[in-house]
Every structure is written in structure tokens, then in C-alpha cells.
Design a protein around this motif. Structure first.
Motif, PDB file in Angstrom:
ATOM      1  N   VAL A  11     -25.739  31.765 -21.506  1.00 49.26           N
ATOM      2  CA  VAL A  11     -25.565  30.477 -20.850  1.00 49.26           C
ATOM      3  C   VAL A  11     -24.819  29.558 -21.815  1.00 49.26           C
ATOM      4  O   VAL A  11     -25.235  29.375 -22.957  1.00 49.26           O
ATOM      5  CB  VAL A  11     -26.917  29.846 -20.444  1.00 49.26           C
ATOM      6  CG1 VAL A  11     -26.700  28.510 -19.755  1.00 49.26           C
ATOM      7  CG2 VAL A  11     -27.704  30.799 -19.551  1.00 49.26           C
ATOM      8  N   HIS A  13     -23.510  25.826 -22.557  1.00 52.91           N
ATOM      9  CA  HIS A  13     -23.896  24.452 -22.219  1.00 52.91           C
ATOM     10  C   HIS A  13     -22.838  23.461 -22.668  1.00 52.91           C
ATOM     11  O   HIS A  13     -22.257  23.620 -23.739  1.00 52.91           O
ATOM     12  CB  HIS A  13     -25.209  24.080 -22.922  1.00 52.91           C
ATOM     13  CG  HIS A  13     -26.365  24.936 -22.537  1.00 52.91           C
ATOM     14  ND1 HIS A  13     -27.190  24.644 -21.482  1.00 52.91           N
ATOM     15  CD2 HIS A  13     -26.835  26.098 -23.072  1.00 52.91           C
ATOM     16  CE1 HIS A  13     -28.124  25.571 -21.376  1.00 52.91           C
ATOM     17  NE2 HIS A  13     -27.926  26.469 -22.337  1.00 52.91           N
ATOM     18  N   GLU A 100     -23.765  23.904 -17.108  1.00 50.94           N
ATOM     19  CA  GLU A 100     -24.399  25.138 -17.565  1.00 50.94           C
ATOM     20  C   GLU A 100     -23.652  26.272 -16.895  1.00 50.94           C
ATOM     21  O   GLU A 100     -23.630  26.356 -15.661  1.00 50.94           O
ATOM     22  CB  GLU A 100     -25.881  25.199 -17.169  1.00 50.94           C
ATOM     23  CG  GLU A 100     -26.774  24.322 -17.974  1.00 50.94           C
ATOM     24  CD  GLU A 100     -28.252  24.514 -17.648  1.00 50.94           C
ATOM     25  OE1 GLU A 100     -28.610  25.491 -16.945  1.00 50.94           O
ATOM     26  OE2 GLU A 100     -29.036  23.677 -18.089  1.00 50.94           O
TER      27      GLU A 100
END
Length: 144
Positions: A11, A13, A100
Motif C-alpha cells: 500500500v 500512501h 492509498e
């Protein structure tokens, strides 16, 4: 990030960025001049009870966040498009949004060994952690 640095499940960010009234109006006047994006008085009495930003502005800001957080020094050179795009909640003047991006798949093309393909899901949240946009994107990378 280089193609080799992307991993399935990771992920990526990007922190909150502000969305100002002025940039909302400027963008809408130029690219999406629907009344609920440009006419503050009329928008007050409309379905959204106030001015809302164009979804295309939100997508543009998401693209900038993706570049800043992952693509700026990569071998990425194109995208064949999006599989889906959903605007779930309006973005309003003074909101902030964050990205995200989750890597769903990564592969080298079966027909071109110099082409890397990353499919990833982008979720854009506002400052209240409410999901405002979701999309599925594919990015292509030059592996020469």
C-alpha cells in the motif's frame, strides 16, 4: 519507485493535500463548468447544499499524489486506462484528500519482455477518512 520495487499487496500512501475553493472554481470554469461546480449561490440551493468540486479535479489531484509517491522516478510511460471509477462523496471547498494505492498485480507482459504491467487500486479519502473516490488503474513500465 522502479518497477522492481512494486510488490503485490503493498500500500502506497500520500498524505492529505488541501482542496481550496479557488482551485475548485478555476478547474471547473476551465474543464467542468456545471452549475454545481461554479455557481456558489445556486449550489447552496441544489442537491448538494453547496459547492462541490469536479470529480475530475479529485482524479487529477489523485494522479499528482500517485506521481509524487510512486511514479516520479519510475519507468512508467503510459496507461491503457481505468477499469472502473466511482465518485462516492463530493469534495468541498476546504476539504483535504489523501491517497492509498494498493498494488493488486504485477507482471511482465507475456508478449513483450520489455513491458512491465502494474494493476493497482486507488482509494482517495477526505480528512474524515471517508472514501470519496475509488478507481482501478493499470500502469505500463518500460523495462529496456
Amino acid at each position: 519507485m522502479k518497477f522492481d520495487e512494486f510488490e503485490v499487496g503493498m500500500v502506497i500512501h500520500h498524505p492529505l493535500v488541501p482542496v481550496t475553493r479557488e482551485e475548485m472554481l478555476e478547474f471547473a470554469r476551465q474543464y467542468d463548468p456545471q452549475w454545481f461546480h461554479v455557481d456558489e449561490e445556486r449550489a447552496e440551493h441544489g442537491h448538494w447544499n453547496g459547492l462541490i468540486g469536479s470529480g475530475w479535479l479529485t482524479c487529477s489531484k489523485a494522479m499528482r499524489m500517485a506521481v509524487d509517491s510512486a511514479l516520479h522516478d519510475s519507468e512508467s510511460f503510459a496507461s491503457p486506462g481505468l477499469e472502473r471509477l466511482r465518485w462516492l462523496l463530493p469534495v468541498r471547498p476546504g476539504d483535504s484528500i489523501r491517497l492509498e494505492a494498493t498494488v493488486a498485480s504485477k507482471r511482465v507482459s507475456s508478449s513483450r519482455s520489455d513491458l512491465g504491467i502494474v494493476r493497482w487500486f486507488w482509494n482517495v479519502y477526505n480528512q474524515h477518512d471517508e472514501l470519496v473516490v475509488e478507481l482501478e488503474a493499470t500502469s505500463m513500465f518500460d523495462l529496456k
